[in-house]
Design an enzyme around this catalytic site. Structure first.
Site, PDB file in Angstrom:
ATOM      1  N   ASP B 203       7.879   8.825  -3.390  1.00 45.72           N
ATOM      2  CA  ASP B 203       8.748   9.783  -2.993  1.00 45.72           C
ATOM      3  C   ASP B 203      10.383   9.474  -3.038  1.00 45.72           C
ATOM      4  OD1 ASP B 203       9.384  12.988  -0.680  1.00 45.72           O
ATOM      5  OD2 ASP B 203      11.276  11.739  -1.994  1.00 45.72           O
ATOM      6  N   HIS B 204      11.130   9.064  -3.859  1.00 46.96           N
ATOM      7  CA  HIS B 204      11.860   7.611  -4.065  1.00 46.96           C
ATOM      8  C   HIS B 204      12.722   8.290  -2.700  1.00 46.96           C
ATOM      9  CE1 HIS B 204      14.161  10.779  -6.937  1.00 46.96           C
ATOM     10  NE2 HIS B 204      15.203  10.273  -6.316  1.00 46.96           N
ATOM     11  N   HIS B 266      11.386  15.399  -1.491  1.00 42.71           N
ATOM     12  CA  HIS B 266      12.341  15.259  -0.710  1.00 42.71           C
ATOM     13  C   HIS B 266      12.470  16.065   0.830  1.00 42.71           C
ATOM     14  CE1 HIS B 266      12.707  13.053  -4.521  1.00 42.71           C
ATOM     15  NE2 HIS B 266      13.509  13.458  -4.740  1.00 42.71           N
TER      16      HIS B 266
END
Lengths: 350, 515
Positions: B203-204, B266
């Site tokens: 999950d950047h 996110h």
């Protein structure tokens, strides 16, 4: 980049500080999206005739610049203070915040140096760290600034005699945290050696290092000694002094006490700092790292005699980068420098 | 000098690492599945270049790209050069670029083709031979999600899921699953081939500095903890707004929608970090244990409750940044009567001692008025207003706002007296901006995440139970919306704050923050 400027001759610190405050207030009133940077103060003490060169170096430090820079330009015989105060900023776009940076250039005389603290203190931003850098020496100025400084930025490679350079660092560390550019020049090498020996099969050989060879630019003896001191202090080696010392620079110096041989060699290279490192172990294995294009050229010889050569990638920071890195390091703390410094001093002749 | 001296603490610890900012990474071969795709070109390759530029890649680093397009090795390298030049955050150094890509290989084929896996075995063995040692192997799946189990299975079939003398890891891009059932299935499929410690679910957002700074703010300051609970906090708004449309991604977006695209991953991760209890140690599992606890305290709505706690909408034609833009249903590839939401807003509650009764509002949308991702913690109003005076905007509730993008930082709004003879109060902001306070440029999130994956540090990645908990919260909403084919999907004009219907989620006296 835009600038608002104030200048005065025969002025005093309170007037400089008031002028800066007014410049900031006016600029913020004109554009509320502009705010002053508040990270650290930087006091720089220079010879007036070379202040342009230092100003250029500071500019090339890039994004790692101080929030407020006080450049004290020393001139023999001057009796009064002249000052130029500048607030620099880029107009922010859209809804972004913009940051203002402040600089003050104060022309002063040598007679002012013993009380330099009283000139700089009123001009500094309070509640943020103060870094002092005196690239042209001026020890009297540095002594006067001791009560103000949190960090002393110096370069042990600046002094030909490494013994003297390290003694200076040792003396100043009693007053402030030291950021030594000579030490920072060793950072990529330390990181690379740490990574190299992080592999389990190599970790076992750390205790079996028999030879350490460091190749350095002639003017980067301190960096070389600090790298040797680092490895020595991390590995708790006993120390002996380097031989073949000609009084100023250890040329092709060796130190040995029946254990690890430390050799320093001067290498022809344009960039300041280290040129290469070779570590050899008791089992016959060795690892050599040499500065090259686009990174380090690595060569490994295994205990069995096999050799491998490859490239470890990385771009050179350049000297502008090292000054910026020094300013950035003023906000951090590295506990391994002092032991490395002490070990490096022990490598030098008594 | 004596060579027989003690090492620090344990023989397995590396005494050279202390004091270094950059931790060692072992020699690695990185295989990127989907190497010709958008993510690889815009994010992964530029991230690798920047790591190489800064000397952060391991001493031995090899790249293999796997894709369906036909490329020779040389041609593949040219595409990488182009991507790096276009998307790198710094101007590339030609020597570093050449060093990074010189030995890059390309394996062409469809992901169900056994041949490509045989080629991978061969190429990876050659890298090991050339290095004189086994390289760690990281398989990065930057593909459409339907290929994740296939690729993992194929890797296992040829024995690439383990190695005797090095580490093997697999990095999975989002979306991880389509709903709870598919996420569970995918977890099960991956765990048939890999062990949990080998699996890195990206999950950047977790790689962003401000998201990590949530930890620092909460757990490195005594200032906030006393008020970090239901007694002082009125509500929280988490916003992930975009001003762009779907671009050319209709193929993906029509099946995903805003809830899957941003909320499930996110935004819920931001919520978890905001609300979790302090971990006893900052290691991957203890951190993720605390996140899991708080996620499990979010009671998923029943299908009947969805209508009152969730709003969806689509962007209609409008003007964004002075430019007229089409509505979602006019975008290329989007069905004329598409019911995919481009905007989603939720009201959630964390049912535990600390947060009971505090509403958490999440909203995300495309083609809103501006790009902004933030977490706003709005405190309660003061209980008694003695200072109110005419001529001021009055006393407003304190707010603590974490801005994740575009301008990373934190701001605190407090009431201050307006200079003058009367006691008039207006809110003022104390700002902390990364760029002004640390003299450092935040690395791109992918740079941090790729490095952590190579090092085997899973702190910033999502665990299997965690991902299922995230889906568990969203699943009833997806189900309710999927079954509701009768009501019209609210439309909001592009370039605005979103649909008016989202206001109904708020309690009286609350307002959505302006973007």
């Amino acid at each position: 980049m835009s600038e608002d400027i104030w200048a005065a001759q025969d002025t005093h610190p309170d007037a400089i500080e008031a002028a800066l405050r007014e410049l900031l207030r006016e600029r913020h009133a004109a554009n509320e999206a502009l705010a002053p940077a508040r990270v650290l103060n930087l006091i720089v003490v220079v010879d007036r005739e070379w202040k342009g060169e230092i100003a250029n170096r500071l500019e090339r430090a890039g994004r790692y610049h101080a929030s407020r820079t006080v450049l004290c330009a020393v001139e023999e015989g001057r009796k009064t203070l002249d000052a130029v105060a500048t607030v620099s900023y880029d107009e922010p776009k859209g809804s972004a915040l913009g940051v203002m940076h402040e600089s003050v250039e104060i022309d002063l005389g040598t007679e002012h140096l013993h009380a330099l603290q009283t000139i700089c203190d009123p001009v500094l931003v309070s509640e943020i760290p103060t870094v002092v850098w005196s690239p042209h020496g001026h020890p009297e100025a540095v002594d006067a600034l001791c009560p103000l400084m949190d960090v002393m930025l110096l370069d042990s490679d600046d002094i030909d005699d490494a013994v003297e350079a390290f003694a200076r660092a040792e003396r100043l560390r009693k007053h402030a945290y030291i950021v030594d550019l000579a030490w920072l020049r060793t950072t990529p090498w330390r990181e690379r050696l740490a990574a190299t020996f992080d592999l389990p099969e190599r970790l076992a050989t750390l205790r079996e290092i028999e030879e350490l060879e460091i190749r350095h630019r002639e003017t980067s003896l301190a960096s070389a000694l600090l790298l040797a001191g680092w490895l020595s202090s991390r590995m708790h080696w006993d120390h002996s002094h380097l031989r073949l010392w000609d009084g100023r620079v250890a040329r092709n110096g060796h130190a040995t006490n029946g254990g690890v041989v430390v050799s320093l060699y001067i290498a022809e290279q344009e960039a300041p700092g280290l040129a290469g490192v070779t570590v050899a172990c008791a089992d016959g294995s060795s690892l050599s790292l040499q500065r090259g294009q686009g990174g380090l050229d690595a060569e490994e010889r295994t205990a069995e005699g096999d050799t491998h050569a490859w490239k470890i990638l990385g771009a050179s920071r350049g000297e502008g980068g090292i000054l910026g890195e020094g300013i950035r390091q003023a906000l951090l703390r590295d506990s391994t420098y002092l032991p490395a410094l002490q070990a490096a001093r022990e490598l030098c002749p008594a | 000098m004596s060579a027989t001296s003690p090492l620090s603490a344990a023989d397995t610890e590396n005494p050279l690492v202390e004091g270094l900012e950059r931790l060692p990474v072992h020699p690695t071969a990185l295989v990127i599945f989907g190497a010709t795709g958008d993510l690889a070109h815009r994010k992964l390759l530029p991230a690798l270049y920047n790591l190489a530029h800064e000397g952060q890649l391991p001493e031995r680093f090899e790249v293999i790209g796997v894709g369906r397009r036909t490329h020779e090795d040389e041609e593949f390298r040219d595409t990488l050069v182009d991507s790096i030049e276009r998307f790198s955050r710094r101007r590339p150094d030609s020597n570093v670029m050449e060093g990074l890509l010189n030995e890059a290989r390309y394996v062409q084929g469809s992901f169900d083709d056994d041949q490509i896996y045989s080629e991978l075995v061969r190429a990876l063995d050659e890298f090991d031979q050339s290095a004189g040692r086994p390289l760690d192997r990281v398989f990065y799946l930057s593909t459409a999600p339907e290929f994740f189990p296939l690729i993992a299975g194929k890797l296992g079939a040829v024995g690439l899921n383990h190695a005797d003398r090095s580490s093997v890891r697999i990095v999975i891009e989002k979306p991880f699953g389509y709903d709870l059932a598919s996420a569970r299935t995918l977890n099960a499929q991956l765990l048939e081939v890999f062990e949990e410690h080998q699996i890195f679910r990206i999950d950047h957002y977790l790689g962003k500095e401000t998201v990590q700074n949530l930890m620092a703010m909460r757990f490195a300051n005594a200032l906030f903890e006393p008020v970090w609970n239901r007694n002082y906090i009125d509500h929280v708004q988490i916003t992930a707004a975009e001003d762009i449309g779907i671009g050319g991604r209709a193929g993906y977006y029509e099946h995903a929608g805003a809830l899957r695209d941003l909320v499930q991953n996110h935004m819920l991760q931001l919520l978890a970090r905001l609300t979790m209890e302090p971990p006893t140690a900052f290691d991957a599992d203890r951190l993720r244990d605390e996140k899991l606890k708080v996620l499990e305290a979010i009671v998923p709505p029943s299908v009947d409750e969805v209508e009152s706690m969730a709003v969806r909408a689509q962007y209609a034609p409008g003007v964004v940044g002075g430019v007229e833009v089409p509505g979602y249903r006019e975008e290329e590839g989007v069905a004329r009567y598409s019911r995919t939401e481009t905007y989603a807003a939720l009201r959630l509650h964390v049912s535990n001692w600390r947060w009971a009764g505090v509403p958490f509002y999440l909203r995300t949308g495309k083609r809103l008025s501006r790009k902004l991702t933030e977490i706003a913690v709005i405190l309660k109003q003061i209980p008694h207003v003695a200072l109110q005076s005419s001529g001021s905007v009055g006393i407003q509730a304190n707010q603590l706002v974490f801005t994740v993008q575009p301008d990373e930082g934190v701001s605190v709004s407090i009431g201050a007296k307006i200079p003058g003879t009367r006691m008039r109060i207006r809110p003022v902001n104390m700002e902390f901006r990364y760029g002004t306070s640390f003299l450092s440029e935040s690395p791109e999130a992918y740079e941090r995440l790729i490095l952590d994956a190579m090092r085997g540090d899973a702190t910033l990645f999502t665990r299997n139970d965690e991902i299922e908990a995230l889906w568990g919260i969203i699943d009833p909403i997806l189900e309710a919306w999927a079954h509701d084919k009768s009501s019209t999907i609210p439309q909001y004009e592009s370039g605005t704050l979103g649909p008016r219907e989202a206001n109904a989620l708020l309690e009286p006296g609350q307002m959505w923050r302006r973007l």
